[in-house]
Design a protein around this motif. Structure first.
Motif, PDB file in Angstrom:
ATOM      1  N   GLY A  39    -101.091  -7.560  -0.612  1.00  0.00           N
ATOM      2  CA  GLY A  39    -100.494  -8.913  -1.389  1.00  0.00           C
ATOM      3  C   GLY A  39     -99.331  -9.058  -0.701  1.00  0.00           C
ATOM      4  N   GLU A  40     -97.986  -7.886  -1.033  1.00  0.00           N
ATOM      5  CA  GLU A  40     -96.923  -8.252  -0.862  1.00  0.00           C
ATOM      6  C   GLU A  40     -96.398  -9.412   0.744  1.00  0.00           C
ATOM      7  OE1 GLU A  40     -94.588  -4.442  -1.329  1.00  0.00           O
ATOM      8  OE2 GLU A  40     -96.147  -3.620  -2.361  1.00  0.00           O
ATOM      9  N   GLU A  41     -95.505 -10.031   0.455  1.00  0.00           N
ATOM     10  CA  GLU A  41     -94.444 -10.243   1.494  1.00  0.00           C
ATOM     11  C   GLU A  41     -93.677  -9.708   2.376  1.00  0.00           C
ATOM     12  OE1 GLU A  41     -92.992 -13.853   0.991  1.00  0.00           O
ATOM     13  OE2 GLU A  41     -94.346 -14.627  -0.547  1.00  0.00           O
ATOM     14  N   ILE A  42     -94.095  -9.049   3.953  1.00  0.00           N
ATOM     15  CA  ILE A  42     -93.733  -7.933   4.323  1.00  0.00           C
ATOM     16  C   ILE A  42     -93.619  -9.207   5.947  1.00  0.00           C
ATOM     17  CG2 ILE A  42     -93.570  -5.610   5.316  1.00  0.00           C
ATOM     18  CD1 ILE A  42     -95.305  -4.904   3.321  1.00  0.00           C
ATOM     19  N   TRP A  43     -92.197  -8.953   6.629  1.00  0.00           N
ATOM     20  CA  TRP A  43     -92.211  -9.633   7.485  1.00  0.00           C
ATOM     21  C   TRP A  43     -91.498  -7.984   8.889  1.00  0.00           C
ATOM     22  CZ3 TRP A  43     -93.707 -14.233   8.611  1.00  0.00           C
ATOM     23  CH2 TRP A  43     -94.867 -15.021   7.514  1.00  0.00           C
ATOM     24  N   GLN A  44     -91.805  -7.557   9.396  1.00  0.00           N
ATOM     25  CA  GLN A  44     -91.423  -6.636  10.194  1.00  0.00           C
ATOM     26  C   GLN A  44     -90.843  -7.409  11.234  1.00  0.00           C
ATOM     27  OE1 GLN A  44     -94.648  -3.906  10.861  1.00  0.00           O
ATOM     28  NE2 GLN A  44     -93.486  -2.586   9.595  1.00  0.00           N
ATOM     29  N   ALA A  45     -89.469  -6.807  11.424  1.00  0.00           N
ATOM     30  CA  ALA A  45     -88.860  -6.745  12.547  1.00  0.00           C
ATOM     31  C   ALA A  45     -88.757  -6.230  13.506  1.00  0.00           C
ATOM     32  CB  ALA A  45     -86.699  -6.498  12.488  1.00  0.00           C
ATOM     33  N   PRO A  46     -88.829  -6.638  15.082  1.00  0.00           N
ATOM     34  CA  PRO A  46     -88.650  -5.697  15.968  1.00  0.00           C
ATOM     35  C   PRO A  46     -88.805  -4.604  16.321  1.00  0.00           C
ATOM     36  CG  PRO A  46     -87.933  -8.404  16.883  1.00  0.00           C
ATOM     37  CD  PRO A  46     -87.941  -7.934  15.666  1.00  0.00           C
ATOM     38  N   LYS A  47     -89.453  -3.773  16.617  1.00  0.00           N
ATOM     39  CA  LYS A  47     -89.022  -2.161  16.892  1.00  0.00           C
ATOM     40  C   LYS A  47     -87.279  -2.186  16.935  1.00  0.00           C
ATOM     41  CE  LYS A  47     -93.807  -0.641  17.126  1.00  0.00           C
ATOM     42  NZ  LYS A  47     -94.475  -1.158  16.768  1.00  0.00           N
ATOM     43  N   GLN A  48     -87.015  -3.110  18.348  1.00  0.00           N
ATOM     44  CA  GLN A  48     -85.577  -2.835  18.556  1.00  0.00           C
ATOM     45  C   GLN A  48     -84.365  -3.491  17.899  1.00  0.00           C
ATOM     46  OE1 GLN A  48     -87.307  -4.627  20.455  1.00  0.00           O
ATOM     47  NE2 GLN A  48     -87.852  -3.888  22.250  1.00  0.00           N
ATOM     48  N   SER A  49     -85.257  -4.481  16.611  1.00  0.00           N
ATOM     49  CA  SER A  49     -84.385  -4.258  15.519  1.00  0.00           C
ATOM     50  C   SER A  49     -84.036  -4.156  14.309  1.00  0.00           C
ATOM     51  CB  SER A  49     -84.428  -6.040  15.284  1.00  0.00           C
ATOM     52  OG  SER A  49     -83.530  -7.023  14.288  1.00  0.00           O
ATOM     53  N   ALA A  50     -82.765  -3.382  13.599  1.00  0.00           N
ATOM     54  CA  ALA A  50     -82.710  -3.096  12.562  1.00  0.00           C
ATOM     55  C   ALA A  50     -82.872  -4.196  11.476  1.00  0.00           C
ATOM     56  CB  ALA A  50     -81.294  -2.653  12.459  1.00  0.00           C
ATOM     57  N   GLU A  51     -82.767  -4.940  11.404  1.00  0.00           N
ATOM     58  CA  GLU A  51     -82.739  -6.307   9.945  1.00  0.00           C
ATOM     59  C   GLU A  51     -84.190  -7.653  10.740  1.00  0.00           C
ATOM     60  OE1 GLU A  51     -80.873 -10.341  11.649  1.00  0.00           O
ATOM     61  OE2 GLU A  51     -79.033  -8.974  11.077  1.00  0.00           O
ATOM     62  N   GLY A  52     -84.740  -7.420   8.714  1.00  0.00           N
ATOM     63  CA  GLY A  52     -86.151  -7.685   9.125  1.00  0.00           C
ATOM     64  C   GLY A  52     -85.759  -9.403   9.998  1.00  0.00           C
ATOM     65  N   ARG A  53     -86.872  -9.690   9.639  1.00  0.00           N
ATOM     66  CA  ARG A  53     -87.200 -11.225  10.919  1.00  0.00           C
ATOM     67  C   ARG A  53     -86.993 -12.092   9.986  1.00  0.00           C
ATOM     68  NH1 ARG A  53     -93.011 -13.025  12.428  1.00  0.00           N
ATOM     69  NH2 ARG A  53     -91.631 -13.845  14.429  1.00  0.00           N
ATOM     70  N   LYS A  54     -86.131 -13.282  10.345  1.00  0.00           N
ATOM     71  CA  LYS A  54     -85.932 -14.741   9.891  1.00  0.00           C
ATOM     72  C   LYS A  54     -87.219 -15.547   9.894  1.00  0.00           C
ATOM     73  CE  LYS A  54     -82.260 -13.034   8.361  1.00  0.00           C
ATOM     74  NZ  LYS A  54     -82.569 -11.307   7.358  1.00  0.00           N
ATOM     75  N   ILE A  55     -87.107 -15.952   9.352  1.00  0.00           N
ATOM     76  CA  ILE A  55     -89.074 -16.749   9.953  1.00  0.00           C
ATOM     77  C   ILE A  55     -88.715 -18.430   8.340  1.00  0.00           C
ATOM     78  CG2 ILE A  55     -90.912 -17.890   9.261  1.00  0.00           C
ATOM     79  CD1 ILE A  55     -90.786 -15.104  10.587  1.00  0.00           C
TER      80      ILE A  55
END
Length: 151
Positions: free
Chosen positions: A129-145
């Protein structure tokens, strides 16, 4: 009588190998898990624009599920999008487990509560149930939705 929580796993042939891992994690969390393939029949329904023709197995699996997990290959077929529309109608949480975060269908950015990569160590947390937004493997920062906020 205690009713067991229901989870649905929808996959395409490209990610059939990830089904046992996801199913096992969900069962550890106390879910009764159903599994369904988003196959050619669903893709044909999508092309026809008719959600009523989505196969009964997928609809039954999604119905009344507290959580729907979609295993999305790098080249996601239209059938997975149609199944996501059915899950939207059911009102449960949607989690996308993807091969490539950069190539997921837009509907999952709109509907999913979490997006994680196949094999991610964060998968158990997302399924919990945790909200997790993984970034593409090449990116160090989380995804911005981009989410629309009510005023």
């Amino acid at each position: 009588m205690v009713t067991q929580r229901k989870a649905c796993v929808v996959y395409t042939e490209g990610l059939k190998g990830a089904v046992p891992t996801v199913t096992e994690e969900l069962q550890k969390k106390g879910f009764d898990v159903c599994v369904s393939a988003a196959d050619l029949e669903i893709a044909e329904a999508a092309q026809a624009g008719n959600l009523e023709n989505v196969n009964a197995e997928v609809k039954e699996c999604i119905a009344n599920a507290e959580i729907c997990i979609f295993l999305i290959p790098q080249k996601a077929p239209g059938s997975i999008t149609v199944a996501a529309e059915c899950a939207r109608a059911s009102g449960g949480k949607i989690i996308a487990v993807v091969e490539d975060v950069k190539s997921i269908p837009q509907i999952f950015d709109e509907l999913a509560t979490s997006i994680v990569c196949v094999g991610s160590p964060q998968l158990p947390e997302a399924l919990g149930g945790e909200e997790i937004w993984q970034a593409p493997k090449q990116s160090a920062e989380g995804r911005k939705i981009p989410r629309v906020k009510c005023q």
